[in-house]
Every structure is written in C-alpha cells, then in structure tokens.
Design an enzyme around this catalytic site. Structure first.
Site, short mmCIF file in Angstrom:
data_model
loop_
_atom_site.label_atom_id
_atom_site.label_comp_id
_atom_site.label_asym_id
_atom_site.label_seq_id
_atom_site.Cartn_x
_atom_site.Cartn_y
_atom_site.Cartn_z
N ASN A 165 -4.74 6.59 -1.20
CA ASN A 165 -4.16 6.94 0.10
C ASN A 165 -3.59 8.35 0.10
O ASN A 165 -3.61 9.04 1.11
CB ASN A 165 -3.09 5.93 0.51
CG ASN A 165 -3.73 4.63 0.99
OD1 ASN A 165 -4.92 4.62 1.32
ND2 ASN A 165 -2.97 3.56 1.03
N HIS A 170 -3.16 -3.23 -5.89
CA HIS A 170 -3.46 -2.75 -4.54
C HIS A 170 -4.94 -2.89 -4.21
O HIS A 170 -5.78 -2.12 -4.69
CB HIS A 170 -3.01 -1.28 -4.41
CG HIS A 170 -3.21 -0.71 -3.05
ND1 HIS A 170 -3.48 0.61 -2.82
CD2 HIS A 170 -3.19 -1.30 -1.82
CE1 HIS A 170 -3.62 0.81 -1.51
NE2 HIS A 170 -3.45 -0.33 -0.90
N GLU A 191 -6.14 -0.66 -7.28
CA GLU A 191 -5.22 0.22 -7.98
C GLU A 191 -4.16 -0.65 -8.65
O GLU A 191 -3.48 -1.42 -7.97
CB GLU A 191 -4.55 1.20 -7.01
CG GLU A 191 -5.49 2.27 -6.47
CD GLU A 191 -4.81 3.23 -5.49
OE1 GLU A 191 -5.08 4.43 -5.56
OE2 GLU A 191 -4.01 2.77 -4.66
N SER A 217 0.83 -1.21 0.00
CA SER A 217 0.00 0.00 0.00
C SER A 217 0.86 1.26 0.00
O SER A 217 0.35 2.35 -0.17
CB SER A 217 -0.95 0.02 1.20
OG SER A 217 -0.30 -0.40 2.35
N1 NAD Z 1 -4.14 -4.23 6.14
C1 NAD Z 1 -4.57 -3.35 5.26
O1 NAD Z 1 -5.50 -2.58 5.50
C2 NAD Z 1 -3.91 -3.29 3.91
C3 NAD Z 1 -4.59 -2.70 2.84
C4 NAD Z 1 -4.01 -2.70 1.58
C5 NAD Z 1 -2.77 -3.26 1.41
N2 NAD Z 1 -2.11 -3.80 2.47
C6 NAD Z 1 -0.78 -4.40 2.23
O2 NAD Z 1 -0.92 -5.81 2.18
C7 NAD Z 1 0.28 -6.42 2.65
C8 NAD Z 1 -0.05 -7.36 3.79
O3 NAD Z 1 -0.70 -6.64 4.81
P1 NAD Z 1 -1.54 -7.36 5.94
O4 NAD Z 1 -2.28 -6.29 6.63
O5 NAD Z 1 -2.27 -8.50 5.36
O6 NAD Z 1 -0.37 -7.90 6.89
P2 NAD Z 1 -0.41 -9.05 7.97
O7 NAD Z 1 0.65 -8.72 8.94
O8 NAD Z 1 -1.80 -9.31 8.44
O9 NAD Z 1 0.03 -10.33 7.14
C9 NAD Z 1 1.30 -10.53 6.60
C10 NAD Z 1 1.54 -12.02 6.52
O10 NAD Z 1 2.70 -12.24 5.76
C11 NAD Z 1 3.37 -13.34 6.32
N3 NAD Z 1 4.75 -13.34 5.86
C12 NAD Z 1 5.79 -12.62 6.28
N4 NAD Z 1 6.90 -12.95 5.58
C13 NAD Z 1 6.52 -13.87 4.66
C14 NAD Z 1 7.21 -14.59 3.67
N5 NAD Z 1 8.49 -14.44 3.46
N6 NAD Z 1 6.50 -15.46 2.92
C15 NAD Z 1 5.17 -15.65 3.13
N7 NAD Z 1 4.50 -14.99 4.09
C16 NAD Z 1 5.17 -14.12 4.84
C17 NAD Z 1 3.19 -13.16 7.81
O11 NAD Z 1 3.41 -14.36 8.51
C18 NAD Z 1 1.77 -12.68 7.88
O12 NAD Z 1 0.86 -13.76 8.01
C19 NAD Z 1 1.21 -5.27 3.02
O13 NAD Z 1 2.02 -5.00 1.94
C20 NAD Z 1 0.24 -4.12 3.27
O14 NAD Z 1 0.84 -2.86 3.06
C21 NAD Z 1 -2.66 -3.85 3.71
#
Ligand code: NAD
Length: 732
Positions: A523, A473, A485, A452
């Site tokens: 954002n 995204h 996006e 994001s």
């Molecule tokens: N949470 C939101 O509102 C949101 C919205 C849009 C985009 N994002 C993006 O999505 C992505 C994930 O966010 P999230 O909120 O789901 O995070 P999260 O912390 O809930 O999940 C991340 C997961 O990735 C796993 N992980 C870490 N290293 C890894 C690897 N090498 N291989 C496989 N899995 C691995 C972790 O164990 C965890 O389960 C980020 O890039 C974030 O910026 C988040």
C-alpha cells in the site's frame, strides 16, 4: 552418481524392465546436465538390450514422493547465452528423447506425482502414459509461463497425441491436468488407483503388452482435433486447422495484449510443425518438425521476457524454501488443521472460504448475524462457482462448505491453532477484540491481524501474550490475490512470524515478511501511484488516456479503474494514514472528494469513475465523469510515456526508501510484493528489475525533470541517490 536404477525381471512370458529415477540430493527429479549424460548412457544400454531381445517392456517410475519429473533444470536454460546456444540445448534434449522413442520395446511412464515440462515431453515420447488418480499426479507443459515454449518435442508430440485444439489448451495456458482429466483428453492412456500404484501399473503393462508392442493407442482417441475418427479427420483438415490457429492467436492476444511472445511463438511453431507431421510422423518429418521447435525455443529463450519470467520463477521457488526468518534461524512450525476468523465481512468471509477450501476447519465469528450471513453467502458463491466449473464434485462442495462454522460466540475457539482477526479497521475495536479473544484460545494459538493500515505493535501492546501475534495482511479478493504480507510487530516472536509465513504457503499464498510501518510495503508503494493518477486527472489528463497507458505498460488495469476496484472510501482512509506518516509527498488529490460525497465508492456501489452495469458488472466510463468531479479534460495533455513515468518512477523512488528503512529486506521482496500484490507486469520482472533495466542514474535524471515540472514529490530520495552512487543498481 547413479540417478537411475534398472532392474529387468521376467513376469510370466514378459521381460519387464523397471527403471527408477531418483535424482540424488534433490527433492525433485529434473534433467540437468549430469542427468542428461547419464540418461544418454542408459539409453545406449537399453538400445543394446532391445537388440538382444532382453526387454519386452520398460516402466519408468520415480522414487520421489509427490514428484515424477519436474522438467528440465531451468538454470540450464538461463545458461544459454544466445538463441543459437538455446536451440542447441533443445536439439540435444530432442535427440535423447528421439532415441528413447525409437527403442525397440514398449516404454511406459508410470506417473504418481508432478510431471512437468521435460518430464511431460519424455512421457509423450514413450509408448504409453499411465497416471495415478492421486491429486498430486499432474501432467502439463508450463513452458509458456516461463516465457519459452516446449523445446524437447512437446510442441510436436502433444498435438499428435491429443489434437491441435487440446494441445493449444494445454501449451498456451501452461495448465496441468490430474490423471482422470489427462485420460479424458487422451493424454494419459490410463488412470489407475493410487493405492498399490506401482503393482497396478505393472499389471496394466502386462495386460496391454501386445497393443504396446504394436504401438497402438490404448487410451481414448482425442475428442477434438485429434488424428482419429471421421470427426477428428475433419477437424484436422487444413481449413479447420486454419480456424483453430486463428482462434488461438486471437485468444492469446486478448489475454496477453501481445506482451508475452511465447504463446504466440508456440502457435507459430505448431502451425509450422502441422505442415510436417502426418499420421506416420516418425523419421524425416519428425526431424523437420523438431528443428522448427528448437529454433522457436531458441528465439524465446533469448528474450528479456523469458529471462524475467524465469527469475520470477526462482523468486517463488525461494519463497518455498524460506521460513520467514533471517540469519539462518529456524523454529518448528506445524501444519494447521483448525483455524478461526474474527469478523465475517468482505475479508473475514474471504479468508474463511480460503481456509475451508484448503481443508482447514474454520470458526467464523461476527457480532451480528447479518455479518455472518454475508460471510457465508460469499463463501457459498465461490464454492458454487467451482462446482459449476466442475473443478469440485458435489461431495467436495458439501465438505468444503461444512468446514465453515459461523458463530456469534467463542465456542470451539479452544481448538483453533491460528486465529485471524478481520474486524473493522479501528484500533480501539481491534485491541478490545484481541484482549477478549485471548481468554478463549489455547496457549499455543497464534493470532494474526489482517489490518491494512494499523500498527501491529500498538495492537499487540494490550495482549497478555503479545509474542504470539503478528500481521497477516491478505489482499482483496482473498481467493484471487496471491500475496500475504506477514507483519512483524516489535514483540512478535520468531515462532509467530514463521508459523504465519508457513501457514500462508500452506493455503497457497506467497508471503513476504514486512516491517510494521505505515502502509506496510504494497500500500505504501501503491498509494503514490494512485495519488499521481488522481493529480493528473485533476490537471485535465483524460482517464481514457491514462488507464490505457498503464494497461499497455502491462498493469492488469489502469490506475483509475484500480481506485474503483479498491473502493474510494478504502483508498481515502489509507491515503490519509500515509499522508500523516510521510507528509507532503503523499498528499491525497482532491479529485476523489466529490465521488466520496456522492457515495460513488467504486465497483462495490456499481459507480465510481466508471459505472458497472448489470449482473456481470460491465464497465463503462461514467459519461458525465468530468463534470461530476469538476475537471475540464484536455486531450493529449501529456504523452503516454510521461503518464507511465509519473506513475511508475514515483513508486521506484518510494521503494528505494522502503529498502533503506528495511521495510523489507531485499529488492526481491519488493518485486514479489508488487507482482503478487498489485499485478505489476511479471514480464518486466518486477518494479525494481524494471528500474534496473532503465538504470538508476537515468531514473534519477527523469525524476529531477518531473520534480521541476510537477513538484517535490518527485525529488529523488536520498536512498535512491545512495544506490546510484554505490552499485548503481537494486540487484547488485
Ligand atoms: N476490504 C479490503 O479491501 C481489505 C483488504 C485488506 C485488509 N483489510 C482489512 O481487513 C479488516 C476487515 O475489513 P473488511 O473490509 O472485511 O470489513 P467489513 O466491514 O466488510 O467487515 C468487518 C466485519 O467485522 C465485524 N465486527 C465488528 N466488530 C466485531 C467484533 N468485535 N467481533 C467480531 N466481528 C466484528 C462486522 O460486523 C463486520 O461484519 C480490516 O482490518 C481491513 O483494514 C481490508
């Protein structure tokens, strides 16, 4: 041009007319001016054939795969200059359908694709409706979603056919029904197998010919509020009707907060029609009812709300035709059947669930079993909800769930056509994961990141095949938020961008292509909005005034509640990135620090500015919020208009910069992004349509006032000044 084809054939003793509708040079059938004229002439022929006894029954088919009739041509509605012209337009359509209804032989529509609006109204004016059980065959009256009401008899004949309560359910929500459901509520008279549908429909007509001739209802009597049966009569009594009208009105007001006039108009018109229709509603009563409907239609078609909703409809139609590339470029993309997700957290789990729901098999990899467990559980919870709502069967539930294969290895990644990376938001981790991933996927596999805030270009710089990579995204929660996006990195190929764009549509999302720059589009615009709310709060403006002001403006929730929803930690992270990138104008307020320290991160921790109580997470403002954040609240410090101006005009100023920097190509992209990504009120047409409705010059004046009062973050941007001195509007 001949858009209709008529063939009369004797089947046994029954003279059956087969009528085929195939609007030339279009993907779907619709009623435009030319079709209306040809249809009028066709009805004249049919009237003559009816009188001459040449036809016993007519069956209308569509030659368009997946579509029966999409409805009236919406351009036609936009072309009406005022309420009177729109009323006339509706009257012309009604007259045609009255003549169709009055044909002396049975008319049956055989629906094997989408049948919307005017198509549904034609069906209602027919003697019977036969649908196939193909999931693509759907019927409904979506007019209120466009800010209008059904104007070709839908408000009159739908209550007559299915009862007032059921008619409200359909008309006020604009939802569509598949054949089985339409049959269940008494709208369709039969739901037949999709295999050999045409032949089966003909057999059905022959079998039921006597009843059809006598105009008897063949399908089910409506269960609630219909015309038949003792219960139906009771429910149609004046007292019950009055209760149904009242409940419908309350339901609409609760949902729309009075910002959409069309569902209320539909209730008003149907209430008025109720006084005109009786069991035998043909003839004079029918005309009076239809006039009431046409006038209601005219009133709604003339509103700004309907014009904005219709423009939004065209925007989404535009996305359907687009491929994510500019200058008329095309590349060959494919329908995805197999995918994979890296990271099974909040987003990865949500994305895997969505893919599985849309029929795509998906590997979901995480480094830890706990992560996988969270991903699987969140998918399971969503599928269970659908099962409970009976939106899916037990079998479909199992099938969908089985499509997700949780794993801690790269086994099976070879067959993935698309992989979406959703691991933690750290550049080093993402780069390492992407480098590793490339060893396990097919050469043609497209890889996308759900980051994001990180640079797609920087991420792809470590890849062996960087051209196969771009951003995808999604917004949280994935299953609810319609926007994606698509981020083009410096080395992203047209193929990768277009494939991810088309794939987003395949899974039911609305994509916009965005340049790889901090905060992308949504954002970057949303952060100044939330920041401004934080600044207002720290100056003493009360949450109880701020959130309702923006709700009244039409946002789905107030900014402070939205901060809770997004999560204070996530907001803090993105805020810092944008502050680094854009400097002073994006300085985060200090209001959030105390809550961050206390780990009150918002809804996910059941406490932020609000507290969220019980399983249903009922929201209440934290009683001690002002002392927790160290603010003295001051009632009526500024008025509601100033609250809205501070939050919204700052976004318009930033959007002008985004257009100037080509973060997105057009004002349309900004509006789609804001409506689909933040719930910016559709009835305002989007952020920049709203800006145009005020006038760019006026916005600049107001920004200057706000700059004097509150500081440089309101300084009108060069980009906005350029627009003012040029065309003076975002859309011209
Ligand atoms: N949470 C939101 O509102 C949101 C919205 C849009 C985009 N994002 C993006 O999505 C992505 C994930 O966010 P999230 O909120 O789901 O995070 P999260 O912390 O809930 O999940 C991340 C997961 O990735 C796993 N992980 C870490 N290293 C890894 C690897 N090498 N291989 C496989 N899995 C691995 C972790 O164990 C965890 O389960 C980020 O890039 C974030 O910026 C988040």
């Amino acid at each position: 041009m001949n858009h209709f084809e008529l063939r009369v054939q004797a089947i046994g003793a029954v003279k059956v007319a087969h009528l085929y509708f195939d609007l030339k040079n279009e993907k779907v059938n619709k009623f435009n001016r030319e079709v209306m004229e040809e249809f009028g002439n066709l009805i004249t022929t049919l009237e003559q054939k009816g009188k001459a006894g040449e036809i016993d029954a007519l069956i209308l088919f569509s030659k368009k795969p997946g579509n029966f009739i999409a409805g009236a041509d919406i351009q036609l509605i936009l072309s009406a200059k005022n309420a009177a012209e729109a009323t006339e337009l509706a009257r012309a359509g009604q007259n045609l359908l009255n003549r169709w209804e009055d044909l002396t032989f049975a008319t049956v529509v055989a629906i094997n694709g989408t049948c919307m609006g005017g198509g549904c109204e034609l069906s209602l004016a027919s003697s019977a409706i036969v649908m196939s059980n193909d999931p693509q065959a759907r019927i409904g009256l979506p007019e209120t979603l466009l800010g209008i009401i059904p104007g070709m008899g839908g408000c009159v004949r739908m209550p007559w056919k299915v009862g007032i309560a059921q008619a409200f359910d359909l008309i006020l929500s604009g939802k569509t029904l598949v054949g089985e459901k339409a049959f269940k509520v008494g709208l369709a008279d039969a739901c037949l197998q999709k295999e050999n549908f045409e032949a089966t429909a003909i057999t059905w007509v022959i079998t039921n010919i006597e009843k059809l001739k006598r105009r008897e209802r063949i399908g089910r009597e409506p269960a609630l509020g219909g015309m038949g049966g003792a219960m139906g009569k009771l429910l149609e009594s004046p007292l019950m009707r009055a209760i149904i009208y009242k409940k419908a009105r309350e339901g609409v007001l609760a949902k729309t907060k009075g910002q959409y006039p069309s569902p209320l108009e539909a209730i008003k018109v149907i209430q008025e029609i109720g006084t005109h229709y009786q069991a035998n509603f043909r003839g004079v009563k029918r005309d009076q009812a239809l006039i009431a409907e046409a006038e209601g239609f005219g009133r709604m078609a003339a509103t700004d709300v309907s014009k904005n909703c219709i423009k939004l409809f065209f925007l989404t139609e535009g996305v359907k035709k687009a491929n994510g590339l500019t200058d008329g470029k095309t590349v060959e993309t494919k329908k995805i059947t197999s995918g994979a997700v890296l990271g099974a957290g909040v987003m990865g789990g949500g994305i895997a669930q969505l893919l599985a729901d849309k029929g795509i098999t998906v590997r979901m990899k995480d480094i830890q079993n706990t992560g996988l467990e969270i991903g699987v559980q969140s998918a399971l919870a969503l599928f269970k909800k659908s099962l409970k709502r009976r939106a899916i069967t037990e079998r479909q539930f199992q099938q969908k769930l089985n499509r997700i294969a949780p794993t801690t290895t790269y086994d099976g990644f070879q067959s993935a056509e698309v992989v979406i990376e959703a691991v933690i938001e750290k550049m080093e981790v993402k780069q390492a994961v992407l480098k590793e991933l490339e060893n396990f996927v097919h050469d043609d596999c497209v890889i996308a990141t759900n980051t994001s805030s990180l640079s797609v270009t920087k991420m792809q710089s470590v890849m062996r095949k960087p051209e196969r990579f771009c951003g995808m995204h999604f917004f949280n929660p994935v299953h609810k938020m319609p926007l994606v996006e698509v981020i083009r990195g410096e080395k992203s190929s047209d193929l990768a961008v277009s494939q991810v764009f088309q794939f987003s549509k395949q899974i039911g999302k609305t994509p916009i292509v965005v340049k790889d720059s901090p905060g992308f589009l949504v954002n970057r615009l949303l952060m100044p909005y939330l920041t401004e709310a934080g600044i207002m709060l720290s100056s003493g403006v009360r949450i109880e005034e701020m959130d309702p002001a923006l709700l009244k403006f039409g946002m789905p929730m107030g900014p402070i509640e939205l901060i809770d929803e997004v999560g204070l930690d996530v907001g803090d992270k993105v805020g810092k990135i944008l502050n680094d990138a854009f400097g002073e104008r994006m300085t985060p307020p200090n209001t959030f620090e105390k809550l961050l320290e206390l780990k009150r991160l918002g809804k996910k921790t059941n406490a932020g500015f609000y507290v969220y109580v019980g399983e249903k997470k009922i929201k209440q403002l934290e009683p001690n919020i002002y002392s927790i954040i160290g603010v003295t609240p001051i009632a009526n410090k500024i008025d509601a208009q100033e609250i809205v101006d501070r939050c919204v005009l700052i976004m318009i100023n930033e959007a002008a910069r985004c257009l100037d920097e080509k973060v997105v190509e057009t004002a349309q992209d900004v509006d789609l992004g804001m409506i689909m990504g933040t719930g910016f009120p559709p009835f305002r047409g989007g952020l920049l349509r709203y800006a145009d409705s005020i006038g760019v010059k006026k916005i600049i004046e107001r920004l200057k006032e706000l700059e004097t009062k509150y500081g440089m973050r309101f300084k009108p941007s060069e980009a906005l000044l350029k627009i003012a001195s040029g065309t003076g509007s975002f859309y011209s």
